[in-house]
Motif scaffolding. Structure first.
Motif, mmCIF file in Angstrom:
data_model
loop_
_atom_site.group_PDB
_atom_site.id
_atom_site.type_symbol
_atom_site.label_atom_id
_atom_site.label_comp_id
_atom_site.label_asym_id
_atom_site.label_seq_id
_atom_site.Cartn_x
_atom_site.Cartn_y
_atom_site.Cartn_z
ATOM 1 N N VAL A 121 2.698 -5.868 6.259
ATOM 2 C CA VAL A 121 2.601 -4.904 7.341
ATOM 3 C C VAL A 121 1.218 -5.072 7.958
ATOM 4 C CG1 VAL A 121 2.622 -2.463 7.952
ATOM 5 C CG2 VAL A 121 4.100 -3.298 6.117
ATOM 6 N N LYS A 122 1.180 -5.588 9.188
ATOM 7 C CA LYS A 122 -0.106 -5.789 9.842
ATOM 8 C C LYS A 122 -0.448 -4.578 10.686
ATOM 9 C CE LYS A 122 -0.290 -10.705 9.761
ATOM 10 N NZ LYS A 122 -0.678 -11.900 10.431
ATOM 11 N N ARG A 123 -1.672 -4.129 10.532
ATOM 12 C CA ARG A 123 -2.132 -3.007 11.347
ATOM 13 C C ARG A 123 -2.611 -3.533 12.689
ATOM 14 N NH1 ARG A 123 -3.830 1.756 7.582
ATOM 15 N NH2 ARG A 123 -2.525 1.155 5.857
ATOM 16 N N PHE A 124 -2.692 -2.670 13.658
ATOM 17 C CA PHE A 124 -3.046 -3.084 15.017
ATOM 18 C C PHE A 124 -4.464 -3.634 15.095
ATOM 19 C CE2 PHE A 124 -2.478 -3.468 19.387
ATOM 20 C CZ PHE A 124 -3.602 -2.981 20.041
ATOM 21 N N PHE A 125 -5.450 -2.954 14.529
ATOM 22 C CA PHE A 125 -6.833 -3.404 14.646
ATOM 23 C C PHE A 125 -7.366 -4.042 13.363
ATOM 24 C CE2 PHE A 125 -7.745 -2.193 18.782
ATOM 25 C CZ PHE A 125 -7.202 -0.960 19.060
ATOM 26 N N VAL A 126 -7.137 -3.404 12.247
ATOM 27 C CA VAL A 126 -7.721 -3.857 10.996
ATOM 28 C C VAL A 126 -6.663 -3.822 9.903
ATOM 29 C CG1 VAL A 126 -9.511 -3.393 9.281
ATOM 30 C CG2 VAL A 126 -9.982 -2.941 11.678
ATOM 31 N N GLY A 127 -6.634 -4.855 9.056
ATOM 32 C CA GLY A 127 -5.691 -4.903 7.947
ATOM 33 C C GLY A 127 -6.014 -3.853 6.897
ATOM 34 N N SER A 128 -5.030 -3.531 6.075
ATOM 35 C CA SER A 128 -5.210 -2.468 5.095
ATOM 36 C C SER A 128 -6.252 -2.823 4.042
ATOM 37 C CB SER A 128 -3.875 -2.132 4.431
ATOM 38 O OG SER A 128 -3.346 -3.269 3.793
ATOM 39 N N VAL A 129 -6.305 -4.066 3.580
ATOM 40 C CA VAL A 129 -7.319 -4.469 2.595
ATOM 41 C C VAL A 129 -8.699 -4.354 3.227
ATOM 42 C CG1 VAL A 129 -8.224 -6.375 1.204
ATOM 43 C CG2 VAL A 129 -5.765 -5.944 1.271
ATOM 44 N N THR A 130 -8.839 -4.875 4.431
ATOM 45 C CA THR A 130 -10.121 -4.819 5.132
ATOM 46 C C THR A 130 -10.564 -3.371 5.330
ATOM 47 O OG1 THR A 130 -9.589 -6.877 6.266
ATOM 48 C CG2 THR A 130 -11.353 -5.548 7.208
ATOM 49 N N GLN A 131 -9.653 -2.525 5.731
ATOM 50 C CA GLN A 131 -9.997 -1.114 5.954
ATOM 51 C C GLN A 131 -10.493 -0.455 4.679
ATOM 52 O OE1 GLN A 131 -10.097 0.611 8.947
ATOM 53 N NE2 GLN A 131 -11.183 2.015 7.616
ATOM 54 N N ARG A 132 -9.854 -0.730 3.576
ATOM 55 C CA ARG A 132 -10.269 -0.115 2.312
ATOM 56 C C ARG A 132 -11.620 -0.656 1.864
ATOM 57 N NH1 ARG A 132 -4.829 0.760 -1.288
ATOM 58 N NH2 ARG A 132 -4.570 2.896 -0.596
ATOM 59 N N VAL A 133 -11.857 -1.941 2.079
ATOM 60 C CA VAL A 133 -13.152 -2.518 1.718
ATOM 61 C C VAL A 133 -14.251 -1.885 2.579
ATOM 62 C CG1 VAL A 133 -14.547 -4.624 1.680
ATOM 63 C CG2 VAL A 133 -12.206 -4.669 0.801
ATOM 64 N N ILE A 134 -14.008 -1.782 3.877
ATOM 65 C CA ILE A 134 -14.986 -1.153 4.773
ATOM 66 C C ILE A 134 -15.293 0.271 4.298
ATOM 67 C CG2 ILE A 134 -15.338 -0.212 7.091
ATOM 68 C CD1 ILE A 134 -13.639 -2.579 8.139
ATOM 69 N N SER A 135 -14.259 1.010 3.956
ATOM 70 C CA SER A 135 -14.417 2.421 3.585
ATOM 71 C C SER A 135 -15.223 2.635 2.315
ATOM 72 C CB SER A 135 -13.048 3.073 3.402
ATOM 73 O OG SER A 135 -12.340 3.056 4.611
ATOM 74 N N ASP A 136 -15.056 1.750 1.336
ATOM 75 C CA ASP A 136 -15.634 2.005 0.011
ATOM 76 C C ASP A 136 -16.670 0.976 -0.439
ATOM 77 O OD1 ASP A 136 -13.983 4.232 -0.214
ATOM 78 O OD2 ASP A 136 -12.360 3.072 -1.114
ATOM 79 N N SER A 137 -17.089 0.085 0.413
ATOM 80 C CA SER A 137 -17.996 -0.988 0.020
ATOM 81 C C SER A 137 -19.380 -0.486 -0.377
ATOM 82 C CB SER A 137 -18.145 -1.988 1.164
ATOM 83 O OG SER A 137 -19.047 -3.011 0.780
ATOM 84 N N PRO A 138 -19.944 -1.080 -1.436
ATOM 85 C CA PRO A 138 -21.298 -0.722 -1.853
ATOM 86 C C PRO A 138 -22.374 -1.431 -1.014
ATOM 87 C CG PRO A 138 -20.411 -2.360 -3.339
ATOM 88 C CD PRO A 138 -19.305 -2.005 -2.368
ATOM 89 N N CYS A 139 -21.938 -2.287 -0.068
ATOM 90 C CA CYS A 139 -22.874 -3.031 0.767
ATOM 91 C C CYS A 139 -22.278 -3.173 2.170
ATOM 92 C CB CYS A 139 -23.159 -4.410 0.161
ATOM 93 S SG CYS A 139 -21.719 -5.481 0.034
ATOM 94 N N PRO A 140 -23.068 -3.637 3.136
ATOM 95 C CA PRO A 140 -22.520 -3.830 4.479
ATOM 96 C C PRO A 140 -21.367 -4.835 4.494
ATOM 97 C CG PRO A 140 -24.911 -3.939 4.520
ATOM 98 C CD PRO A 140 -24.495 -3.930 3.078
ATOM 99 N N VAL A 141 -20.435 -4.630 5.425
ATOM 100 C CA VAL A 141 -19.286 -5.519 5.589
ATOM 101 C C VAL A 141 -19.323 -6.082 7.010
ATOM 102 C CG1 VAL A 141 -16.755 -5.728 5.509
ATOM 103 C CG2 VAL A 141 -17.930 -4.138 3.966
ATOM 104 N N PHE A 142 -19.318 -7.394 7.110
ATOM 105 C CA PHE A 142 -19.335 -8.095 8.389
ATOM 106 C C PHE A 142 -17.902 -8.538 8.657
ATOM 107 C CE2 PHE A 142 -19.730 -11.668 11.186
ATOM 108 C CZ PHE A 142 -20.924 -11.528 11.900
ATOM 109 N N ILE A 143 -17.287 -8.007 9.707
ATOM 110 C CA ILE A 143 -15.898 -8.332 10.028
ATOM 111 C C ILE A 143 -15.871 -9.423 11.092
ATOM 112 C CG2 ILE A 143 -13.684 -7.446 10.893
ATOM 113 C CD1 ILE A 143 -14.612 -6.313 8.161
ATOM 114 N N VAL A 144 -15.148 -10.488 10.790
ATOM 115 C CA VAL A 144 -15.015 -11.610 11.716
ATOM 116 C C VAL A 144 -13.690 -11.479 12.429
ATOM 117 C CG1 VAL A 144 -14.920 -14.123 11.920
ATOM 118 C CG2 VAL A 144 -16.407 -13.067 10.197
ATOM 119 N N LEU A 145 -13.744 -11.451 13.759
ATOM 120 C CA LEU A 145 -12.527 -11.356 14.557
ATOM 121 C C LEU A 145 -11.928 -12.739 14.718
ATOM 122 C CD1 LEU A 145 -13.812 -8.917 17.301
ATOM 123 C CD2 LEU A 145 -12.590 -8.364 15.201
ATOM 124 N N GLU A 146 -10.637 -12.786 14.856
ATOM 125 C CA GLU A 146 -9.930 -14.064 14.998
ATOM 126 C C GLU A 146 -10.138 -14.673 16.350
ATOM 127 O OE1 GLU A 146 -5.848 -13.106 13.602
ATOM 128 O OE2 GLU A 146 -6.955 -11.427 12.792
#
Length: 146
Positions: A121-146
């Motif tokens: 199930v692909k989300r419109f802007f951000v995937g579910s794994v990516t979203q959870r990592v962003i939400s709970d990460s202990p460090c900054p998260v750099f998201i690379v767009l396709e």
């Protein structure tokens, strides 16, 4: 920035993230760790009749880790890693949980990942794994767009 973590799953998004991770590692003379998470279902389930059955995934897990190791080796062959200290992590579990655990345990300074990978199930802007990592990460998260 001494340590960078890059989750890879074989998707185009993770390929772009890996390339950006290499670029940043060279720029900042950072250590680069690639993590590949293999999802293996729970060992206990039930049938439609409510009978509980225990499944032994040990042999399957060993084969999947061996396959995952070959995948990561093949994936890394396509990158220019000259001059970069590289480590590989192949783990099993829920992808977002394992990425977060690795980031915390390894005291990473940055996670570089694609905005979505191979999820059913692909989300419109951000995937579910990516979203959870962003939400709970202990460090900054750099998201690379396709």
């Amino acid at each position: 920035m001494k340590k960078i973590l890059v989750p890879i799953d074989g998707s185009a998004a993770s390929q772009k993230a890996a390339e950006k991770g290499v670029e940043l590692a060279k720029l900042f003379n950072s250590e680069l760790t690639f993590i590949h998470v293999i999802y293996i279902p729970d060992t206990v389930g039930h049938t439609k009749y409510g009978i509980y059955m225990e499944y032994d995934f040990k042999e399957m897990k060993e084969k999947m880790i061996a396959t995952g190791t070959k995948f990561v080796d093949s994936f890394l062959e396509g990158l220019d890693l000259n001059g970069v200290a590289v480590e590989k992590l192949i783990v099993t579990g829920q992808p977002y949980e394992e990425i977060l655990a690795a980031a915390e345990d390894g005291k990473f300074d940055l996670i570089v990942m694609g905005r979505r990978g191979f999820s059913k199930v692909k989300r419109f802007f951000v995937g579910s794994v990516t979203q959870r990592v962003i939400s709970d990460s202990p460090c900054p998260v750099f998201i690379v767009l396709e």
